[in-house]
Design a protein around this motif. Structure first.
Motif, PDB file in Angstrom:
ATOM      1  N   THR A 173      33.075  33.993  15.446  1.00  0.00           N
ATOM      2  CA  THR A 173      32.474  33.366  14.260  1.00  0.00           C
ATOM      3  C   THR A 173      31.607  32.160  14.585  1.00  0.00           C
ATOM      4  N   VAL A 174      31.896  31.450  15.664  1.00  0.00           N
ATOM      5  CA  VAL A 174      31.092  30.296  16.062  1.00  0.00           C
ATOM      6  C   VAL A 174      30.073  30.700  17.125  1.00  0.00           C
ATOM      7  N   SER A 175      30.555  31.338  18.197  1.00  0.00           N
ATOM      8  CA  SER A 175      29.642  31.814  19.240  1.00  0.00           C
ATOM      9  C   SER A 175      28.879  33.061  18.802  1.00  0.00           C
ATOM     10  N   ASP A 176      29.374  33.739  17.764  1.00  0.00           N
ATOM     11  CA  ASP A 176      28.733  34.919  17.178  1.00  0.00           C
ATOM     12  C   ASP A 176      28.627  36.082  18.161  1.00  0.00           C
ATOM     13  N   LEU A 177      29.673  36.275  18.979  1.00  0.00           N
ATOM     14  CA  LEU A 177      29.697  37.422  19.881  1.00  0.00           C
ATOM     15  C   LEU A 177      30.193  38.658  19.129  1.00  0.00           C
ATOM     16  N   PRO A 178      29.600  39.821  19.369  1.00  0.00           N
ATOM     17  CA  PRO A 178      30.094  41.047  18.733  1.00  0.00           C
ATOM     18  C   PRO A 178      31.485  41.390  19.232  1.00  0.00           C
ATOM     19  N   SER A 179      32.317  41.875  18.335  1.00  0.00           N
ATOM     20  CA  SER A 179      33.748  42.027  18.622  1.00  0.00           C
ATOM     21  C   SER A 179      34.040  42.977  19.775  1.00  0.00           C
ATOM     22  N   MET A 180      33.493  44.189  19.725  1.00  0.00           N
ATOM     23  CA  MET A 180      33.824  45.178  20.742  1.00  0.00           C
ATOM     24  C   MET A 180      33.210  44.812  22.098  1.00  0.00           C
ATOM     25  N   ALA A 181      32.040  44.195  22.088  1.00  0.00           N
ATOM     26  CA  ALA A 181      31.451  43.724  23.339  1.00  0.00           C
ATOM     27  C   ALA A 181      32.325  42.635  23.948  1.00  0.00           C
ATOM     28  N   LEU A 182      32.852  41.759  23.108  1.00  0.00           N
ATOM     29  CA  LEU A 182      33.761  40.718  23.585  1.00  0.00           C
ATOM     30  C   LEU A 182      34.993  41.339  24.226  1.00  0.00           C
ATOM     31  N   LEU A 183      35.548  42.369  23.571  1.00  0.00           N
ATOM     32  CA  LEU A 183      36.729  43.045  24.116  1.00  0.00           C
ATOM     33  C   LEU A 183      36.410  43.711  25.446  1.00  0.00           C
ATOM     34  N   GLY A 184      35.285  44.415  25.518  1.00  0.00           N
ATOM     35  CA  GLY A 184      34.933  45.136  26.738  1.00  0.00           C
ATOM     36  C   GLY A 184      34.580  44.212  27.889  1.00  0.00           C
ATOM     37  N   VAL A 185      33.697  43.251  27.650  1.00  0.00           N
ATOM     38  CA  VAL A 185      33.258  42.346  28.721  1.00  0.00           C
ATOM     39  C   VAL A 185      34.401  41.438  29.167  1.00  0.00           C
ATOM     40  N   GLY A 186      35.173  40.936  28.217  1.00  0.00           N
ATOM     41  CA  GLY A 186      36.291  40.061  28.567  1.00  0.00           C
ATOM     42  C   GLY A 186      37.297  40.750  29.465  1.00  0.00           C
ATOM     43  N   ASN A 187      37.644  41.973  29.121  1.00  0.00           N
ATOM     44  CA  ASN A 187      38.605  42.714  29.938  1.00  0.00           C
ATOM     45  C   ASN A 187      38.000  43.159  31.262  1.00  0.00           C
ATOM     46  N   LEU A 188      36.705  43.440  31.270  1.00  0.00           N
ATOM     47  CA  LEU A 188      36.039  43.803  32.521  1.00  0.00           C
ATOM     48  C   LEU A 188      36.099  42.660  33.524  1.00  0.00           C
ATOM     49  N   LEU A 189      35.833  41.446  33.062  1.00  0.00           N
ATOM     50  CA  LEU A 189      35.899  40.294  33.958  1.00  0.00           C
ATOM     51  C   LEU A 189      37.329  40.051  34.434  1.00  0.00           C
ATOM     52  N   ALA A 190      38.290  40.183  33.515  1.00  0.00           N
ATOM     53  CA  ALA A 190      39.693  40.019  33.905  1.00  0.00           C
ATOM     54  C   ALA A 190      40.083  41.077  34.928  1.00  0.00           C
ATOM     55  N   LEU A 191      39.600  42.311  34.725  1.00  0.00           N
ATOM     56  CA  LEU A 191      39.880  43.404  35.661  1.00  0.00           C
ATOM     57  C   LEU A 191      39.261  43.126  37.027  1.00  0.00           C
ATOM     58  N   ALA A 192      38.048  42.597  37.041  1.00  0.00           N
ATOM     59  CA  ALA A 192      37.372  42.294  38.302  1.00  0.00           C
ATOM     60  C   ALA A 192      38.108  41.219  39.089  1.00  0.00           C
ATOM     61  N   ILE A 193      38.708  40.259  38.390  1.00  0.00           N
ATOM     62  CA  ILE A 193      39.473  39.201  39.054  1.00  0.00           C
ATOM     63  C   ILE A 193      40.806  39.735  39.559  1.00  0.00           C
ATOM     64  N   TYR A 194      41.438  40.569  38.758  1.00  0.00           N
ATOM     65  CA  TYR A 194      42.802  41.032  39.033  1.00  0.00           C
ATOM     66  C   TYR A 194      42.860  42.158  40.056  1.00  0.00           C
ATOM     67  N   LEU A 195      41.892  43.076  40.002  1.00  0.00           N
ATOM     68  CA  LEU A 195      41.946  44.306  40.788  1.00  0.00           C
ATOM     69  C   LEU A 195      42.088  44.078  42.292  1.00  0.00           C
ATOM     70  N   PRO A 196      41.329  43.167  42.916  1.00  0.00           N
ATOM     71  CA  PRO A 196      41.448  43.005  44.370  1.00  0.00           C
ATOM     72  C   PRO A 196      42.844  42.600  44.845  1.00  0.00           C
ATOM     73  N   PHE A 197      43.603  41.944  43.977  1.00  0.00           N
ATOM     74  CA  PHE A 197      44.919  41.458  44.380  1.00  0.00           C
ATOM     75  C   PHE A 197      46.008  42.522  44.279  1.00  0.00           C
ATOM     76  N   VAL A 198      45.785  43.555  43.476  1.00  0.00           N
ATOM     77  CA  VAL A 198      46.859  44.524  43.235  1.00  0.00           C
ATOM     78  C   VAL A 198      46.522  45.953  43.651  1.00  0.00           C
ATOM     79  N   TRP A 199      45.262  46.242  43.912  1.00  0.00           N
ATOM     80  CA  TRP A 199      44.857  47.627  44.114  1.00  0.00           C
ATOM     81  C   TRP A 199      45.622  48.284  45.256  1.00  0.00           C
ATOM     82  N   ARG A 200      45.810  47.589  46.353  1.00  0.00           N
ATOM     83  CA  ARG A 200      46.507  48.184  47.510  1.00  0.00           C
ATOM     84  C   ARG A 200      47.990  48.383  47.247  1.00  0.00           C
ATOM     85  N   HIS A 201      48.526  47.682  46.254  1.00  0.00           N
ATOM     86  CA  HIS A 201      49.965  47.752  45.997  1.00  0.00           C
ATOM     87  C   HIS A 201      50.299  48.696  44.844  1.00  0.00           C
ATOM     88  N   VAL A 202      49.277  49.250  44.205  1.00  0.00           N
ATOM     89  CA  VAL A 202      49.504  50.111  43.045  1.00  0.00           C
ATOM     90  C   VAL A 202      49.542  51.567  43.479  1.00  0.00           C
TER      91      VAL A 202
END
Length: 321
Positions: free
Chosen positions: A43-72
């Protein structure tokens, strides 16, 4: 996971520790911040909802994936069970995010806190499990507290509400979101025999939410150029949303659940409302302006805390021995 629910973890002996309780409070703070940050970005930054969901999780995935991929164990990603959970998580995340677009963050959190009560009702209705003591009383008091928080005035004509049509949509979405979370929490303990590690579940959730959010955003034609117009303050809020909630709150929840167990972690769940109220006042200017709204918040806090502590008392006593 934007579902603020208990991930699947391996069963193990849990013991009380102040460190674990501190991590649990930090995780609850993250989930308390979720509706505030989500509402700000939409509502303040005026980001579209689904883009926020997709991009936000993509960045979180990019940070998280290198640490767990070999152990999954990659075979877990082909599990029907894991994608069944993904469906519930996606429904929860979308409704939770959209609720924050349509109504105030301080209206969403009391509904989310009623999730354990929904769990009790659904477990009784679907699986014939005995209803925990004081559930109906807790439901009545929680509803009273939530109504008081949403009230505009109480007079001889009764209770009036300062709710717009947009607020009603947001509240409806918040209820659906809480029900999705309740279903998720019911399914979790019934799949312990599959011994799915929490890290794998979080990886699956981030992947599912990235794909779903981005795909829906493209299909409905959302404007992704809004990301190019963000101010430094907007980017700061976005970074806190991704790192502090999508990753931090999830990982903190996994760690605290493994150290303390679900009853202890859930016993301080009401802290989320305190975090929401404080952050909503700071970032959105949303405040409890009347005595009845403050009373409603206190009723919700006390009711949920007492109910959850009472349900977890046998476990809590055992872990402190």
């Amino acid at each position: 996971m934007q579902s603020s629910s208990s991930p699947i973890v391996l069963e193990k002996q849990t013991t009380f520790s102040w460190g674990g309780m501190g991590i649990a409070l930090l995780a609850h703070t993250g989930w308390g911040a979720y509706p505030v940050l989500a509402r700000y970005l939409q509502t303040v930054s005026d980001l579209p909802s689904m883009a926020l969901l997709g991009v936000g999780n993509l960045l979180a995935l990019a940070i998280y994936l290198p640490f767990v991929w070999r152990h999954v164990d990659k075979r877990i990603l082909r599990s029907t069970l894991i994608w069944g959970f993904a469906l519930v998580v996606v429904l929860r995340a979308i409704t939770n995010l959209l609720a924050a677009r349509f109504t105030l963050a301080i209206y969403i959190q009391p509904i989310t806190l009623m999730t354990p009560l929904f769990v009790a009702l659904l477990s009784t209705g679907l699986f014939r499990e005995p209803l925990p003591p004081l559930t109906w009383s807790a439901i009545a008091l929680s509803l009273l507290g939530a109504l008081l928080m949403m009230s505009d005035d109480i007079g001889v004509a009764g209770m009036t509400f300062a709710l717009t049509p947009s607020d009603w949509i947001g509240i409806g979405l918040a209820v659906i979101s809480a029900l999705c979370l309740a279903i998720y929490m019911i399914l979790v303990p019934r799949t312990v025999k599959h011994a799915v590690p929490g890290e794998s579940v979080l990886l699956m959730q981030l992947l599912a939410l990235t794909v779903t959010g981005a795909s829906v955003s493209v299909l409905i034609g959302e404007d992704w150029t809004r990301f190019a117009t963000l101010t430094p303050m907007d980017w700061t809020i976005f970074a806190v949303f991704v790192v502090g909630v999508f990753l931090g709150a999830n990982l903190g929840q996994i760690m605290s659940l493994r150290q303390l167990g679900a009853p202890l972690v859930s016993s301080v769940m009401a802290w989320r409302l305190i975090a929401t109220l404080a952050l909503a006042a700071l970032f959105l200017g949303e405040r409890l302006d009347s005595w009845q709204q403050i009373l409603g918040a206190l009723i919700v806090l006390a009711t949920i805390t007492i109910y959850l502590v009472r349900q977890g008392q046998p476990f809590i006593k055992q872990t402190r021995r």
